[in-house]
Design an enzyme around this catalytic site. Sequence first.
Site, mmCIF file in Angstrom:
data_model
loop_
_atom_site.group_PDB
_atom_site.id
_atom_site.type_symbol
_atom_site.label_atom_id
_atom_site.label_comp_id
_atom_site.label_asym_id
_atom_site.label_seq_id
_atom_site.Cartn_x
_atom_site.Cartn_y
_atom_site.Cartn_z
ATOM 1 N N LYS A 100 1.024 -1.433 -0.089
ATOM 2 C CA LYS A 100 0.329 -0.117 -0.363
ATOM 3 C C LYS A 100 1.071 1.219 0.247
ATOM 4 O O LYS A 100 0.615 2.292 -0.473
ATOM 5 C CB LYS A 100 -0.923 0.154 1.583
ATOM 6 C CG LYS A 100 -2.317 0.892 0.840
ATOM 7 C CD LYS A 100 -2.698 0.695 2.061
ATOM 8 C CE LYS A 100 -3.672 -0.291 2.411
ATOM 9 N NZ LYS A 100 -4.485 -1.071 3.222
ATOM 10 N N ARG B 38 -3.514 3.151 8.607
ATOM 11 C CA ARG B 38 -3.619 1.412 7.948
ATOM 12 C C ARG B 38 -2.740 0.401 8.152
ATOM 13 O O ARG B 38 -0.901 0.742 7.412
ATOM 14 C CB ARG B 38 -4.004 1.941 6.620
ATOM 15 C CG ARG B 38 -6.022 2.738 6.452
ATOM 16 C CD ARG B 38 -5.789 2.758 5.190
ATOM 17 N NE ARG B 38 -6.331 4.054 4.369
ATOM 18 C CZ ARG B 38 -8.192 3.740 4.487
ATOM 19 N NH1 ARG B 38 -8.737 2.911 4.070
ATOM 20 N NH2 ARG B 38 -8.880 5.389 4.099
ATOM 21 N N GLY C 86 -8.307 -7.924 5.147
ATOM 22 C CA GLY C 86 -9.469 -8.587 6.537
ATOM 23 C C GLY C 86 -8.381 -8.577 7.463
ATOM 24 O O GLY C 86 -9.240 -8.886 8.182
ATOM 25 N N MET D 212 -5.851 -7.143 8.748
ATOM 26 C CA MET D 212 -5.231 -6.195 9.317
ATOM 27 C C MET D 212 -6.270 -5.116 9.683
ATOM 28 O O MET D 212 -6.950 -5.281 9.265
ATOM 29 C CB MET D 212 -3.964 -5.364 9.103
ATOM 30 C CG MET D 212 -2.630 -6.800 8.558
ATOM 31 S SD MET D 212 -1.695 -7.390 10.043
ATOM 32 C CE MET D 212 -1.410 -5.987 9.968
ATOM 33 N N ARG E 140 -3.826 -1.493 -5.503
ATOM 34 C CA ARG E 140 -3.209 -3.012 -5.931
ATOM 35 C C ARG E 140 -3.653 -3.465 -7.001
ATOM 36 O O ARG E 140 -4.382 -3.032 -7.294
ATOM 37 C CB ARG E 140 -4.171 -3.084 -4.532
ATOM 38 C CG ARG E 140 -4.763 -3.745 -4.063
ATOM 39 C CD ARG E 140 -4.701 -4.214 -2.240
ATOM 40 N NE ARG E 140 -5.873 -4.484 -2.070
ATOM 41 C CZ ARG E 140 -6.589 -4.504 -1.352
ATOM 42 N NH1 ARG E 140 -5.282 -4.399 -0.268
ATOM 43 N NH2 ARG E 140 -7.985 -4.753 -1.398
ATOM 44 N N HIS F 78 -16.338 -8.080 3.372
ATOM 45 C CA HIS F 78 -15.171 -9.430 3.508
ATOM 46 C C HIS F 78 -15.197 -10.743 2.760
ATOM 47 O O HIS F 78 -14.237 -11.459 2.514
ATOM 48 C CB HIS F 78 -15.333 -8.776 4.944
ATOM 49 C CG HIS F 78 -14.077 -10.568 5.530
ATOM 50 N ND1 HIS F 78 -14.862 -11.773 6.405
ATOM 51 C CD2 HIS F 78 -12.775 -10.200 5.893
ATOM 52 C CE1 HIS F 78 -13.284 -12.468 6.554
ATOM 53 N NE2 HIS F 78 -12.607 -10.938 6.290
ATOM 54 N N SER G 203 12.798 -41.452 -7.928
ATOM 55 C CA SER G 203 11.155 -40.174 -6.948
ATOM 56 C C SER G 203 11.352 -40.560 -5.890
ATOM 57 O O SER G 203 10.978 -40.899 -4.951
ATOM 58 C CB SER G 203 9.876 -41.277 -7.942
ATOM 59 O OG SER G 203 9.596 -40.694 -8.044
ATOM 60 N N ASP H 97 7.714 -39.536 2.685
ATOM 61 C CA ASP H 97 8.380 -39.599 3.745
ATOM 62 C C ASP H 97 9.326 -39.341 3.966
ATOM 63 O O ASP H 97 10.220 -39.326 5.384
ATOM 64 C CB ASP H 97 8.702 -41.918 3.596
ATOM 65 C CG ASP H 97 7.890 -42.334 3.260
ATOM 66 O OD1 ASP H 97 7.039 -41.999 4.878
ATOM 67 O OD2 ASP H 97 6.495 -42.846 2.951
ATOM 68 N N CYS I 245 7.281 -37.442 -6.052
ATOM 69 C CA CYS I 245 5.791 -38.019 -5.827
ATOM 70 C C CYS I 245 5.358 -37.850 -4.824
ATOM 71 O O CYS I 245 4.703 -37.738 -4.657
ATOM 72 C CB CYS I 245 5.784 -38.779 -6.453
ATOM 73 S SG CYS I 245 6.241 -40.648 -5.086
ATOM 74 N N TYR J 276 10.710 -34.117 -13.921
ATOM 75 C CA TYR J 276 9.618 -34.020 -13.449
ATOM 76 C C TYR J 276 8.714 -33.982 -12.541
ATOM 77 O O TYR J 276 9.778 -34.248 -10.734
ATOM 78 C CB TYR J 276 8.647 -34.653 -14.330
ATOM 79 C CG TYR J 276 8.677 -37.018 -13.866
ATOM 80 C CD1 TYR J 276 7.428 -36.742 -12.906
ATOM 81 C CD2 TYR J 276 10.107 -37.536 -13.877
ATOM 82 C CE1 TYR J 276 7.764 -38.040 -11.500
ATOM 83 C CE2 TYR J 276 9.615 -38.385 -13.024
ATOM 84 C CZ TYR J 276 8.947 -39.165 -11.801
ATOM 85 O OH TYR J 276 9.119 -40.209 -11.963
HETATM 86 C C1 PEP Z 1 6.190 -40.097 0.282
HETATM 87 O O1 PEP Z 1 6.319 -41.290 0.810
HETATM 88 O O2 PEP Z 1 6.278 -39.074 -0.389
HETATM 89 C C2 PEP Z 1 5.330 -41.127 -1.483
HETATM 90 C C3 PEP Z 1 4.874 -40.429 -2.188
HETATM 91 O O3 PEP Z 1 5.139 -42.506 -0.833
HETATM 92 P P1 PEP Z 1 3.484 -42.207 -0.500
HETATM 93 O O4 PEP Z 1 2.952 -41.327 0.602
HETATM 94 O O5 PEP Z 1 2.946 -43.095 -0.661
HETATM 95 O O6 PEP Z 1 4.081 -43.041 1.132
HETATM 96 MG MG MG Z 2 6.067 -43.150 1.140
#
Ligand code: PEP
Ligand code: MG
Length: 879
Positions: free
Chosen positions: A24, A94, A103, A105, A338, A456, A765, A770, A832, A852
């Site tokens: 702001k 403000r 909303g 602050m 803004r 709001h 991956s 975990d 993943c 990826y």
């Molecule tokens: C992980 O551990 O990030 C994973 C993809 O396997 P899961 O969530 O099935 O343990």
């Molecule tokens: Mg896992």
Amino acid sequence: MENKQYVYLFTEGNAKMKNLLGGKGANLAEMTGLGIPIPQGFTVTTEACNKYYNDGRVLAQEVKEEIRKAMANIEEVTGKTFGGQTNPLLVSVRSGARASMPGMMDTILNLGLNDETVEVLARETGNERFAYDSYRRFIQMFADVVMEIEKKNFEHIMDHMKEAKGVHLDTELDANDLKELVRKFKEFYSRAKGQEFPQDPEEQLIESVTAVFRSWDNPRANVYRRLNDIPYSWGTAVNVQAMVFGNKGETSGTGVAFSRNPSTGEDKIFAEYLMNAQGEDVVAGIRTPFPIEELNKQMPEVYQQFVSIVDTLEKHYRDMQDMEFTIEEGKLYFLQTRNGKRTAQAALKIAVDLVEEGLNTKEEALLKVDPKQLDTLLHPAFDEAAMQDAQVIAQGLPASPGAATGKIAFTAAEAKERVEKGEKVILVRLETSPEDIEGMIAAEGILTVRGGMTSHAAVVARGMGTCCVAGCGSIVVNEANRTVKAGDKLYTDQDYISLDGSTGNVYGAQIATVDPEISGDFGTFMSWADEVRVLKVRTNSDTPHDTEQAVRFGAEGIGLTRTEHMFFGEDRIPAMREMIVSRTVEARKKALDKILPMQKADFKGIYEALEGRPATIRFLDPPLHEFLPTHESDIVALAKDMEMEVQDLKDIITSLHEFNPMMGHRGCRLAVTYPEIAEMQTRAIIEAALEVRKEKGLNIVPELMIPLVGEVKEMKYIKDIVVRTADSIIKQSGEDMKYSVGTMIEIPRAAITADEIAREAEFFSFGTNDLTQMTFGFSRDDAGNFLKDYYEKKIYEFDPFQKVDQTGVGRLVEIAVELGRKTRPDIKLGVCGEHGGDPSSVEFFHKTGLDYVSCSPFRVPLARLAAAQAQIKFPREKK
Ligand code: PEP
Ligand code: MG
């Protein structure tokens, strides 16, 4: 000693100083530079806020001194005197953080009024009513924001007065009423606080600035920050600005404007205003504002000037602007601008339009859409068929699109609690306030009785992508009796209602929803993202249906199929249980023989849905306890199936009990003990691929993934089984099919011995779920219970299961990438864990050089955009 400047006049800053002046403040300075009519003022910096906290929540003398000096400057510029006996200067205070936090602050208007200046103001303006109205508002806001006396106390006093006079509108109270009201407000204040309402304007100012800094750390702000990835360390700035008055009579007014429609993106100014009102009246939704077109009739010249400034600001910022303005006795002022918050639909339309208008490049347009918002586009709408019977029971404003259905909850706390118990609720309120944030997050949808498109509820819901219908004045909410009346029907907390956030319709029943269609601007915009990004996006999917969905959303393959998820169904779990409790290889093979055809059919469906895109299929990784039968009837049935004694089965189940299943006999450990499981899964994966190749002519190269590896020999042991089994099946088939075998990196030991593991693994991956659990050493299932204490105490600001911890877990990823590539330069690398669908984590993985990310189907577009943004910010060589 460094000599820091903690206060900047608007004439001293510009838009580039956002980190120091907040959004702001930086924009006010920029607008000053542009020559837009804005009331002058100054900004107390974010560094002053941080200093306030570092000094143990005290505003330093030097900051106070700079504020005083800046105030003197404003007095000079305006020709008014703070606390003066003539021409008194009043200011607004403000908050203004680097990222806008709507909303969250607090704002104080009319500061500088006291028992004397109010009289001067009344005399000089010849408008006693105006002076006392301003004073009572100030007392109310100051009490609320600075002294934490709830607003509703004052509203009650005012309601009593209106009742006694037999009037409905605030504007029907005259000068004498307002004088009396001021007296009552002050009396209430001193009773509540045990001290008089402060009369010294300087004290009012210092207290208010301090209160804004303090509000940076209130629970609502902390929740909002966590939800929006805003670091605590940014702090907030405070803006002190000379007041102009929209409540000076019928030639004064105030309003809120968007340079384009924030709901649809239509290139048409969308603004609302109220005559004879102050800013809070418009946003608080107590009076329903007029569309701006009315202003053209009332004050055509002001309207023309307004339109031209809106245009200037949009062109200057090259983005849709959200502005506040005030008209004081026919003279127009802008109070702030803004980049406007907008719905996902609007965001895409605006992005595409801005590029077509030549105002933005594609890259700029890509950076302007928040990836998280795309999510909201993809959520279900009402099922057309189910809509045939749906009865509209009321209609409000279409404040935030989407479809929502749930039972009625009357308070935010209730909504949160019921959702935690597994219910779906619609939060129904007269109007929402920042305290409601958690309930709003939890609810499927939000329905308010009062307020416009800029209330709001509307602003916050749009930001969150939650469906919202606002200003639905035809329903009657009785919070005490917990009922909602629409027409002549009464609804209770056990009744379902449904909201259509795109039309504003409210329905008196539960309505089925369907998956969304995407096209048009979405397609154009996403194609730009795909042109730009180098990081590929795959999906985590366990069924053909989800896979098809993900492919429609642009997934380039599967990064993770969790095979254990295929066995939760009623019809399948018995075979799985049988396999787990089997005590002999023969018995286990018998159970596995039942599982094999099911697995094969699943995989075939998935391969077909992928139409030749790659698929990483992971071997079984169930924490065993999730599958064991617990109910007596299930145990008896299983014993019968397996032709064994119930007690024997119970003994086996007891023997399988683990104290810490998450660190127990799961992942590849299962296949080490029972290699026949790996054998069966290899067979299912390879045979399914061979069959689909033959039947559909699709070139499938299965990727077999071994989970929870921590030691290269583990990997090798299972890989050998896979290769032996796969090669023999392929050989027998007479085909020539390729496949690869890789692992997940989920255990810190795997990350730091990745060079060894890469000898056996053709791909990694990162299982960051975990990996996070094991690196922090806290359970992914239990951490939620205590992490909130960590947020409160600022030990962690974010949930490391949602947003990757770059310093710790991320460091392990970097190490594993480096070591893995050392051994196998062409090793394929992906992620993943849930983090694959989190924008800031995607940026990190892009920087780390992964090939990826993989995430749930609905987050695929989000990840595609996040990957494009990452490439624009941190370009990587295209392979
Ligand atoms: C992980 O551990 O990030 C994973 C993809 O396997 P899961 O969530 O099935 O343990
Ligand atoms: Mg896992």
